[in-house]
Motif scaffolding. Structure first.
Motif, PDB file in Angstrom:
ATOM      1  N   UNK A   1       0.791  -1.236   0.000  1.00  0.00           N
ATOM      2  CA  UNK A   1       0.000   0.000   0.000  1.00  0.00           C
ATOM      3  C   UNK A   1       0.823   1.285   0.000  1.00  0.00           C
ATOM      4  N   UNK A   2       2.080   1.236   0.432  1.00  0.00           N
ATOM      5  CA  UNK A   2       2.908   2.429   0.475  1.00  0.00           C
ATOM      6  C   UNK A   2       3.689   2.653  -0.815  1.00  0.00           C
ATOM      7  N   UNK A   3       4.025   1.577  -1.510  1.00  0.00           N
ATOM      8  CA  UNK A   3       4.856   1.705  -2.715  1.00  0.00           C
ATOM      9  C   UNK A   3       4.124   1.357  -4.004  1.00  0.00           C
ATOM     10  N   UNK A   4       3.030   0.608  -3.891  1.00  0.00           N
ATOM     11  CA  UNK A   4       2.300   0.220  -5.088  1.00  0.00           C
ATOM     12  C   UNK A   4       2.921  -0.926  -5.843  1.00  0.00           C
ATOM     13  N   UNK A   5       3.942  -1.565  -5.250  1.00  0.00           N
ATOM     14  CA  UNK A   5       4.602  -2.701  -5.888  1.00  0.00           C
ATOM     15  C   UNK A   5       3.903  -3.994  -5.500  1.00  0.00           C
ATOM     16  N   UNK A   6       4.052  -5.009  -6.334  1.00  0.00           N
ATOM     17  CA  UNK A   6       3.451  -6.301  -6.057  1.00  0.00           C
ATOM     18  C   UNK A   6       4.144  -6.960  -4.873  1.00  0.00           C
ATOM     19  N   UNK A   7       3.347  -7.504  -3.971  1.00  0.00           N
ATOM     20  CA  UNK A   7       3.892  -8.274  -2.857  1.00  0.00           C
ATOM     21  C   UNK A   7       4.379  -9.605  -3.400  1.00  0.00           C
ATOM     22  N   UNK A   8       5.533 -10.041  -2.937  1.00  0.00           N
ATOM     23  CA  UNK A   8       6.105 -11.295  -3.450  1.00  0.00           C
ATOM     24  C   UNK A   8       5.142 -12.457  -3.223  1.00  0.00           C
ATOM     25  N   UNK A   9       5.136 -13.349  -4.197  1.00  0.00           N
ATOM     26  CA  UNK A   9       4.274 -14.526  -4.088  1.00  0.00           C
ATOM     27  C   UNK A   9       3.440 -14.755  -5.330  1.00  0.00           C
ATOM     28  N   UNK A  10       3.417 -13.775  -6.251  1.00  0.00           N
ATOM     29  CA  UNK A  10       2.705 -13.974  -7.501  1.00  0.00           C
ATOM     30  C   UNK A  10       1.203 -13.877  -7.356  1.00  0.00           C
ATOM     31  N   UNK A  11       0.522 -14.476  -8.321  1.00  0.00           N
ATOM     32  CA  UNK A  11      -0.930 -14.409  -8.347  1.00  0.00           C
ATOM     33  C   UNK A  11      -1.539 -15.167  -7.175  1.00  0.00           C
ATOM     34  N   UNK A  12      -2.735 -14.725  -6.787  1.00  0.00           N
ATOM     35  CA  UNK A  12      -3.487 -15.346  -5.700  1.00  0.00           C
ATOM     36  C   UNK A  12      -4.685 -16.062  -6.294  1.00  0.00           C
ATOM     37  N   UNK A  13      -4.907 -17.295  -5.867  1.00  0.00           N
ATOM     38  CA  UNK A  13      -6.036 -18.072  -6.377  1.00  0.00           C
ATOM     39  C   UNK A  13      -7.353 -17.397  -5.996  1.00  0.00           C
ATOM     40  N   UNK A  14      -8.371 -17.633  -6.822  1.00  0.00           N
ATOM     41  CA  UNK A  14      -9.671 -17.009  -6.586  1.00  0.00           C
ATOM     42  C   UNK A  14     -10.252 -17.416  -5.242  1.00  0.00           C
ATOM     43  N   UNK A  15     -10.019 -18.658  -4.837  1.00  0.00           N
ATOM     44  CA  UNK A  15     -10.553 -19.132  -3.553  1.00  0.00           C
ATOM     45  C   UNK A  15      -9.899 -18.392  -2.390  1.00  0.00           C
ATOM     46  N   UNK A  16      -8.588 -18.163  -2.470  1.00  0.00           N
ATOM     47  CA  UNK A  16      -7.892 -17.422  -1.424  1.00  0.00           C
ATOM     48  C   UNK A  16      -8.326 -15.963  -1.415  1.00  0.00           C
ATOM     49  N   UNK A  17      -8.528 -15.411  -2.607  1.00  0.00           N
ATOM     50  CA  UNK A  17      -8.986 -14.022  -2.705  1.00  0.00           C
ATOM     51  C   UNK A  17     -10.349 -13.853  -2.051  1.00  0.00           C
ATOM     52  N   UNK A  18     -11.222 -14.833  -2.229  1.00  0.00           N
ATOM     53  CA  UNK A  18     -12.553 -14.763  -1.617  1.00  0.00           C
ATOM     54  C   UNK A  18     -12.448 -14.784  -0.099  1.00  0.00           C
ATOM     55  N   UNK A  19     -11.561 -15.578   0.440  1.00  0.00           N
ATOM     56  CA  UNK A  19     -11.366 -15.617   1.893  1.00  0.00           C
ATOM     57  C   UNK A  19     -10.818 -14.288   2.407  1.00  0.00           C
ATOM     58  N   UNK A  20      -9.907 -13.687   1.651  1.00  0.00           N
ATOM     59  CA  UNK A  20      -9.364 -12.396   2.051  1.00  0.00           C
ATOM     60  C   UNK A  20     -10.444 -11.316   2.027  1.00  0.00           C
ATOM     61  N   UNK A  21     -11.303 -11.366   1.029  1.00  0.00           N
ATOM     62  CA  UNK A  21     -12.394 -10.395   0.935  1.00  0.00           C
ATOM     63  C   UNK A  21     -13.337 -10.532   2.129  1.00  0.00           C
ATOM     64  N   UNK A  22     -13.682 -11.761   2.464  1.00  0.00           N
ATOM     65  CA  UNK A  22     -14.616 -12.008   3.569  1.00  0.00           C
ATOM     66  C   UNK A  22     -14.028 -11.606   4.915  1.00  0.00           C
ATOM     67  N   UNK A  23     -12.712 -11.717   5.062  1.00  0.00           N
ATOM     68  CA  UNK A  23     -12.081 -11.389   6.337  1.00  0.00           C
ATOM     69  C   UNK A  23     -11.671  -9.932   6.480  1.00  0.00           C
ATOM     70  N   UNK A  24     -11.819  -9.146   5.416  1.00  0.00           N
ATOM     71  CA  UNK A  24     -11.396  -7.742   5.462  1.00  0.00           C
ATOM     72  C   UNK A  24     -12.362  -6.906   6.297  1.00  0.00           C
ATOM     73  N   UNK A  25     -11.831  -5.927   7.000  1.00  0.00           N
ATOM     74  CA  UNK A  25     -12.658  -5.001   7.766  1.00  0.00           C
ATOM     75  C   UNK A  25     -13.446  -4.093   6.827  1.00  0.00           C
ATOM     76  N   UNK A  26     -14.591  -3.633   7.300  1.00  0.00           N
ATOM     77  CA  UNK A  26     -15.318  -2.627   6.552  1.00  0.00           C
ATOM     78  C   UNK A  26     -14.587  -1.289   6.681  1.00  0.00           C
ATOM     79  N   UNK A  27     -14.899  -0.356   5.800  1.00  0.00           N
ATOM     80  CA  UNK A  27     -14.266   0.956   5.880  1.00  0.00           C
ATOM     81  C   UNK A  27     -14.653   1.682   7.164  1.00  0.00           C
ATOM     82  N   UNK A  28     -15.880   1.467   7.636  1.00  0.00           N
ATOM     83  CA  UNK A  28     -16.288   2.074   8.906  1.00  0.00           C
ATOM     84  C   UNK A  28     -15.417   1.575  10.047  1.00  0.00           C
ATOM     85  N   UNK A  29     -15.131   0.268  10.066  1.00  0.00           N
ATOM     86  CA  UNK A  29     -14.262  -0.293  11.102  1.00  0.00           C
ATOM     87  C   UNK A  29     -12.846   0.236  10.969  1.00  0.00           C
TER      88      UNK A  29
END
Length: 270
Positions: free
Chosen positions: A151-179
């Motif tokens: 978020x500070x540099x805009x560069x890709x975090x090491x590890x390459x692409x993220x599978x859609x299933x993992x992305x869905x878990x990350x989305x579900x676990x993310x805080x809301x903007x209000x939080x």
């Protein structure tokens, strides 16, 4: 003899004739960021304020891509996505679509873009970075390829692409903007038929009241009450075509509300 406590505004920021305050956000570092829109000119500008003093860092910033030199979203199709530390992240929209496009990191104090990734679309703000995706075509069909951005540099975090299933878990676990931003929003009083919103904070009740007048226009007002005593009252707008729901919020013990579409008012509750 007890004295009645009366609340007063700390500051008022007027966004100018014809302005409509569209979106507010707060960075974790403490800066208030807003977007104001001018419909006649089809122009969306960003303004930034020190919430404690009301000092204005940027009064009307046009989002410009530092690499391409072009105004983001043609100066109209741009909005606030999320925040991290001292930065705010702005998006544009895809052509003829409600889907967002691109992500630009904006420093609200200096009024400049730190980095830009117009090829990505924001998905979620996670502890590991900004979850983003880009559209690729496989066998002629579009699919999303997910990744994490620093978020500070805009560069890709090491590890390459993220599978859609993992992305869905990350989305579900993310805080809301209000939080994430520590913002409290009012709730609708279910018995009011849309005529009352409210929130209760340590014995202080903040309420938005919405009534129609003789001409059928809506009158929206704000009241702050403690133990039955009125501490503060103001009109948010009169003669409106609709009630101004969700027109106020609380963050860090301060109340913020929009008056007459163009003014942002800050009232300390303590």
């Amino acid at each position: 003899m007890s004295m009645t406590r009366i609340l007063k505004s700390r500051w008022i920021h007027d966004c100018g004739e014809g302005a409509v305050i569209w979106h507010l956000a707060f960075t974790p570092s403490g800066t208030l960021v807003g977007q104001k829109r001018f419909a006649e000119d089809r122009q969306a500008l960003f303004f930034t304020i020190d919430p404690l003093s009301g000092s204005v860092y940027v009064a009307g910033w046009v989002a410009v891509d530092p690499v391409q030199g072009a105004v983001i979203g043609e100066g109209w199709f741009a909005g606030i996505e999320t925040v991290h530390q001292q930065l705010v992240y702005i998006h544009s929209w895809q052509d003829a679509s409600p889907e967002h496009r691109g992500i630009w990191a904006f420093d609200p104090v200096k009024g400049e873009v730190r980095w830009s990734r117009p090829e990505f679309v924001f998905s979620a703000n996670t502890p590991g970075g900004l979850l983003v995706y880009r559209i690729v075509f496989f066998a002629g069909l579009p699919e999303r390829r997910y990744a994490l951005l620093d978020p500070l540099r805009g560069t890709l975090v090491e590890g390459g692409d993220i599978a859609a299933e993992e992305a869905l878990l990350l989305q579900r676990g993310a805080e809301t903007e209000e939080q994430r931003q520590g913002v409290l929003l009012p709730e609708m009083d279910p018995q009011s038929g849309g005529g009352r919103e409210w929130m209760l904070l340590e014995g202080i009740c903040v309420e938005g009241l919405h009534r129609t007048d003789r001409d059928g226009g809506w009158q929206s007002s704000l009241r702050i009450v403690e133990s039955g005593t009125l501490l503060y009252e103001d009109a948010m707008e009169s003669g409106s075509s609709k009630p101004l729901w969700n027109n106020f919020l609380v963050r860090g013990g301060d109340l913020y509300y929009i008056r007459n579409k163009r003014e942002l008012v800050c009232v300390p509750l303590r």
